[in-house]
Design a protein around this motif. Structure first.
Motif, PDB file in Angstrom:
ATOM      1  N   ASP A  22       0.761  -1.271  -0.008  1.00 31.37           N
ATOM      2  CA  ASP A  22      -0.008   0.036   0.093  1.00 31.37           C
ATOM      3  C   ASP A  22       0.800   1.111  -0.035  1.00 31.37           C
ATOM      4  N   LYS A  23       1.836   1.300   0.931  1.00 33.85           N
ATOM      5  CA  LYS A  23       2.720   2.187   0.914  1.00 33.85           C
ATOM      6  C   LYS A  23       3.512   2.776  -0.576  1.00 33.85           C
ATOM      7  N   LEU A  24       4.015   1.596  -1.032  1.00 34.13           N
ATOM      8  CA  LEU A  24       4.619   1.493  -2.513  1.00 34.13           C
ATOM      9  C   LEU A  24       3.624   2.514  -3.541  1.00 34.13           C
ATOM     10  N   LYS A  25       2.302   1.801  -3.489  1.00 37.45           N
ATOM     11  CA  LYS A  25       1.314   2.488  -4.300  1.00 37.45           C
ATOM     12  C   LYS A  25       1.078   3.913  -3.961  1.00 37.45           C
ATOM     13  N   GLU A  26       0.931   4.324  -2.660  1.00 36.28           N
ATOM     14  CA  GLU A  26       0.804   5.546  -2.391  1.00 36.28           C
ATOM     15  C   GLU A  26       1.888   6.339  -2.832  1.00 36.28           C
ATOM     16  N   GLN A  27       3.064   6.024  -2.792  1.00 34.72           N
ATOM     17  CA  GLN A  27       4.238   6.782  -3.156  1.00 34.72           C
ATOM     18  C   GLN A  27       4.388   6.813  -4.757  1.00 34.72           C
ATOM     19  N   ARG A  28       3.549   6.021  -5.619  1.00 37.44           N
ATOM     20  CA  ARG A  28       3.660   5.996  -6.996  1.00 37.44           C
ATOM     21  C   ARG A  28       4.796   5.445  -7.226  1.00 37.44           C
ATOM     22  N   LEU A  29       5.396   4.552  -6.582  1.00 33.72           N
ATOM     23  CA  LEU A  29       6.520   3.761  -6.879  1.00 33.72           C
ATOM     24  C   LEU A  29       6.229   2.293  -7.737  1.00 33.72           C
ATOM     25  N   SER A  63      12.032   0.338   5.376  1.00 30.93           N
ATOM     26  CA  SER A  63      11.630   1.722   6.116  1.00 30.93           C
ATOM     27  C   SER A  63      12.345   2.699   5.593  1.00 30.93           C
ATOM     28  N   LEU A  66      11.719   3.320   1.625  1.00 31.54           N
ATOM     29  CA  LEU A  66      10.412   4.097   1.351  1.00 31.54           C
ATOM     30  C   LEU A  66      10.264   5.361   2.307  1.00 31.54           C
ATOM     31  N   LYS A  67      11.252   5.365   3.226  1.00 22.39           N
ATOM     32  CA  LYS A  67      11.080   6.648   4.099  1.00 22.39           C
ATOM     33  C   LYS A  67       9.953   6.857   5.011  1.00 22.39           C
ATOM     34  N   PHE A  68       9.442   5.340   5.423  1.00 21.30           N
ATOM     35  CA  PHE A  68       8.259   5.299   6.232  1.00 21.30           C
ATOM     36  C   PHE A  68       8.647   4.393   7.496  1.00 21.30           C
TER      37      PHE A  68
END
Length: 82
Positions: A22-29, A63, A66-68
């Protein structure tokens, strides 16, 4: 080693692979970019997405990439007042 009372519950409540996806998608990566950063194949990235738990060193690396802070999903479940 026996798990403390409730430890398994914490682990099953956190779908870490799905959260990483989800985080990867959110960051459009892209998966290709992520695989490149992890120095692994796209197949291995999809395996990560399917994981319910993950090694802490691997989670730290993800982490950082993805800087998260994915550890917060676990620490938010801690309740020291029981």
């Amino acid at each position: 080693m026996k798990e403390p009372n409730g430890a398994r519950k914490y682990m099953t409540d956190v779908e870490i692979g799905s959260m990483i996806k989800d985080k990867l998608k959110e960051q459009r990566l892209t998966v290709v970019w992520f695989a490149s950063q992890l120095e692994c194949s796209r197949t291995n990235v999809y395996k990560i997405f399917g994981k319910h738990s993950i090694d802490t060193a691997e989670l730290l690396r993800i982490s950082e990439i993805l800087k998260f802070d994915f550890f917060k999903y676990y620490s938010d479940k801690l309740d020291f007042n029981k």
